[in-house]
Design an enzyme around this catalytic site. Structure first.
Site, PDB file in Angstrom:
ATOM      1  N   ASP A 134      -8.743  -4.167 -10.603  1.00  0.00           N
ATOM      2  CA  ASP A 134      -7.459  -4.067 -10.322  1.00  0.00           C
ATOM      3  C   ASP A 134      -7.162  -2.489 -10.514  1.00  0.00           C
ATOM      4  O   ASP A 134      -5.870  -1.894 -10.443  1.00  0.00           O
ATOM      5  CB  ASP A 134      -6.418  -4.861 -11.265  1.00  0.00           C
ATOM      6  CG  ASP A 134      -6.297  -6.212 -10.547  1.00  0.00           C
ATOM      7  OD1 ASP A 134      -5.861  -6.346  -9.457  1.00  0.00           O
ATOM      8  OD2 ASP A 134      -6.401  -7.297 -11.328  1.00  0.00           O
ATOM      9  N   GLU A 144      -0.477   2.835 -10.666  1.00  0.00           N
ATOM     10  CA  GLU A 144       0.848   2.764 -11.427  1.00  0.00           C
ATOM     11  C   GLU A 144       0.864   2.002 -12.519  1.00  0.00           C
ATOM     12  O   GLU A 144       1.853   2.535 -13.566  1.00  0.00           O
ATOM     13  CB  GLU A 144       1.785   2.151 -10.142  1.00  0.00           C
ATOM     14  CG  GLU A 144       3.449   2.192 -10.617  1.00  0.00           C
ATOM     15  CD  GLU A 144       4.164   1.566  -9.700  1.00  0.00           C
ATOM     16  OE1 GLU A 144       5.125   2.449  -9.260  1.00  0.00           O
ATOM     17  OE2 GLU A 144       4.324   0.294  -9.669  1.00  0.00           O
ATOM     18  N   ASP A 145       0.606   0.998 -12.755  1.00  0.00           N
ATOM     19  CA  ASP A 145       0.548   0.352 -14.164  1.00  0.00           C
ATOM     20  C   ASP A 145      -0.050   1.182 -15.385  1.00  0.00           C
ATOM     21  O   ASP A 145       0.263   0.660 -16.297  1.00  0.00           O
ATOM     22  CB  ASP A 145      -0.229  -1.260 -14.252  1.00  0.00           C
ATOM     23  CG  ASP A 145       0.489  -1.822 -12.938  1.00  0.00           C
ATOM     24  OD1 ASP A 145       2.089  -1.804 -12.844  1.00  0.00           O
ATOM     25  OD2 ASP A 145       0.016  -2.599 -12.135  1.00  0.00           O
ATOM     26  N   ARG A 195      -6.952  -5.531 -17.843  1.00  0.00           N
ATOM     27  CA  ARG A 195      -6.735  -4.270 -17.189  1.00  0.00           C
ATOM     28  C   ARG A 195      -6.524  -3.118 -18.482  1.00  0.00           C
ATOM     29  O   ARG A 195      -6.066  -2.184 -17.902  1.00  0.00           O
ATOM     30  CB  ARG A 195      -5.225  -4.516 -16.461  1.00  0.00           C
ATOM     31  CG  ARG A 195      -5.515  -5.293 -15.434  1.00  0.00           C
ATOM     32  CD  ARG A 195      -4.316  -5.182 -14.226  1.00  0.00           C
ATOM     33  NE  ARG A 195      -4.276  -3.836 -13.791  1.00  0.00           N
ATOM     34  CZ  ARG A 195      -3.307  -3.353 -13.001  1.00  0.00           C
ATOM     35  NH1 ARG A 195      -2.336  -4.214 -12.672  1.00  0.00           N
ATOM     36  NH2 ARG A 195      -3.430  -2.047 -12.495  1.00  0.00           N
ATOM     37  N   ARG A 220       4.225  -8.799 -18.172  1.00  0.00           N
ATOM     38  CA  ARG A 220       3.458  -7.658 -18.488  1.00  0.00           C
ATOM     39  C   ARG A 220       4.065  -6.817 -19.537  1.00  0.00           C
ATOM     40  O   ARG A 220       3.086  -6.294 -20.363  1.00  0.00           O
ATOM     41  CB  ARG A 220       2.704  -7.072 -17.276  1.00  0.00           C
ATOM     42  CG  ARG A 220       2.235  -8.010 -16.177  1.00  0.00           C
ATOM     43  CD  ARG A 220       0.861  -8.381 -16.891  1.00  0.00           C
ATOM     44  NE  ARG A 220       0.366  -9.224 -15.641  1.00  0.00           N
ATOM     45  CZ  ARG A 220      -0.497  -8.850 -14.512  1.00  0.00           C
ATOM     46  NH1 ARG A 220      -0.468  -7.622 -14.429  1.00  0.00           N
ATOM     47  NH2 ARG A 220      -1.088  -9.524 -13.903  1.00  0.00           N
ATOM     48  N   HIS A 266       6.409  -7.715 -11.521  1.00  0.00           N
ATOM     49  CA  HIS A 266       6.885  -6.384 -12.154  1.00  0.00           C
ATOM     50  C   HIS A 266       8.422  -6.394 -11.783  1.00  0.00           C
ATOM     51  O   HIS A 266       8.825  -6.945 -10.796  1.00  0.00           O
ATOM     52  CB  HIS A 266       6.234  -5.399 -11.950  1.00  0.00           C
ATOM     53  CG  HIS A 266       4.820  -5.189 -12.462  1.00  0.00           C
ATOM     54  ND1 HIS A 266       3.729  -5.114 -11.588  1.00  0.00           N
ATOM     55  CD2 HIS A 266       4.380  -5.186 -13.763  1.00  0.00           C
ATOM     56  CE1 HIS A 266       2.511  -5.187 -12.352  1.00  0.00           C
ATOM     57  NE2 HIS A 266       2.988  -5.225 -13.488  1.00  0.00           N
ATOM     58  N   CYS A 272       2.603   0.357  -6.237  1.00  0.00           N
ATOM     59  CA  CYS A 272       1.423   0.100  -7.130  1.00  0.00           C
ATOM     60  C   CYS A 272       0.103   0.963  -7.137  1.00  0.00           C
ATOM     61  O   CYS A 272      -0.221   1.318  -7.982  1.00  0.00           O
ATOM     62  CB  CYS A 272       1.079  -1.026  -6.965  1.00  0.00           C
ATOM     63  SG  CYS A 272       2.147  -2.291  -6.897  1.00  0.00           S
TER      64      CYS A 272
HETATM   65  C1  CIR Z   1      -2.284  -7.638 -11.250  1.00  0.00           C
HETATM   66  O1  CIR Z   1      -2.046  -8.554 -11.294  1.00  0.00           O
HETATM   67  O2  CIR Z   1      -2.208  -6.817 -12.315  1.00  0.00           O
HETATM   68  C2  CIR Z   1      -2.562  -6.721  -9.869  1.00  0.00           C
HETATM   69  N1  CIR Z   1      -3.404  -7.723  -9.374  1.00  0.00           N
HETATM   70  C3  CIR Z   1      -1.349  -6.326  -9.197  1.00  0.00           C
HETATM   71  C4  CIR Z   1      -0.767  -5.114  -9.849  1.00  0.00           C
HETATM   72  C5  CIR Z   1       0.359  -4.549  -9.027  1.00  0.00           C
HETATM   73  N2  CIR Z   1       0.840  -3.468  -9.536  1.00  0.00           N
HETATM   74  C6  CIR Z   1       2.264  -3.153  -9.514  1.00  0.00           C
HETATM   75  O3  CIR Z   1       3.055  -3.891  -9.006  1.00  0.00           O
HETATM   76  N3  CIR Z   1       2.718  -2.089 -10.002  1.00  0.00           N
END
Ligand code: CIR
Length: 274
Positions: free
Chosen positions: A82, A87-88, A107, A152, A182, A269
């Site tokens: 991922d 962004e995360d 992650r 999260r 999110h 993201c």
């Molecule tokens: C997740 O579930 O963490 C990733 N497959 C998707 C993350 C998407 N990120 C975001 O919306 N900032």
């Protein structure tokens, strides 16, 4: 124009937010790895296609460059399928970069990998366990942050963000994320004191001080539209939302991001912007 409103327990004032927001100069992206389909997803939209996501990711990068951003392109991290949802991993503000502690166990290592990159741009601070934060839960409007409390991002993580940014004069409001992955799955800033928001989130008092464009229930995914220096990048295939956005009078670019959507991701993201 000045607007006053109440968010959480504090008051805030927005002074022509769109004009005072510092324009983005940089973006950082990370290439999807060939194993990107092993990432986390709650969608069942068919099997993700590696060749297509590479093409779509390239178009995304080209769009950011076309809009004048300097794009730093990082290589895929095969240990973290991922990781292209960059962004995360961090919250980058003009004053500081906050390295998150992503809420999903698979992650966590992504945040460690972005730290040396961001240390070239900003002073670094880290979110410490038991606090967890995903950058997708942080919506910035000038000196104000909305923090989603989600699957999260927990209260401890959000409180750490509040402590860090209050030193720089930010105020922070917590929003419960009861739907979507999110906060930014459901609400995003479009400039001009305007939010693009799903029907449920549009009802929240915290967002009432803003003009709100509400997406149709059949087009909720399009709430994840990305504002870059007064251009809107919106996902392709959501005609009602696009029609509503036209009224803002900003240029609109639509991008096909079907493969990221299959993996629960969207336009915001796939980069860090600052
Ligand atoms: C997740 O579930 O963490 C990733 N497959 C998707 C993350 C998407 N990120 C975001 O919306 N900032």
């Amino acid at each position: 124009m000045h607007r006053h409103g109440r968010i959480g327990s504090g008051t805030f004032r927005i002074d022509n937010t769109a004009e005072v927001i510092v324009k983005f100069k940089h973006a950082i992206t990370r290439s999807p790895g060939e194993n990107f389909a092993q990432g986390i997803t709650t969608w069942d939209l068919g099997s993700p296609d590696y060749k297509r996501i590479l093409e779509q990711h390239r178009a995304y990068i080209n769009t950011l460059k076309y809009l004048g951003l300097q794009v730093l392109e990082l290589e895929a991290l095969l240990d973290f399928p991922d990781a292209y949802f960059l962004e995360d991993t961090a919250v980058v503000l003009p004053e500081i970069a906050i390295i998150t502690n992503p809420g999903a166990v698979t992650r966590k290592g992504e945040a460690l990998a972005i730290e040396p990159v961001l240390s070239g741009f900003r002073q670094i601070v880290r979110i410490k366990p038991p606090g967890t934060v995903d950058g997708g839960d942080v919506l910035q409007l000038n000196k104000h942050l909305f923090m989603g409390i989600s699957q999260r991002t927990n209260i401890e993580g959000a409180e750490q963000i509040r402590q860090i940014v209050s030193k720089f004069g930010y105020d922070v409001a917590f929003i419960n994320v009861d739907a979507g992955l999110h906060l930014k799955s459901s609400v995003n800033y479009l400039g001009k004191d305007t939010l693009l928001v799903t029907q449920d989130f549009a009802k929240l008092d915290s967002f009432k001080p803003f003009d709100r464009i509400v997406v149709d229930s059949s087009e909720e995914y399009a709430a994840n539209t990305l504002w870059i220096n007064d251009t809107l990048i919106t996902p392709k295939g959501f005609p009602n939302t696009k029609r509503k956005l036209v009224d803002l009078g900003l240029p609109i670019i639509d991008l096909d991001i079907s493969e990221a959507r299959k993996m629960d991701g969207g336009l915001t993201c796939m980069s860090l912007r600052f």
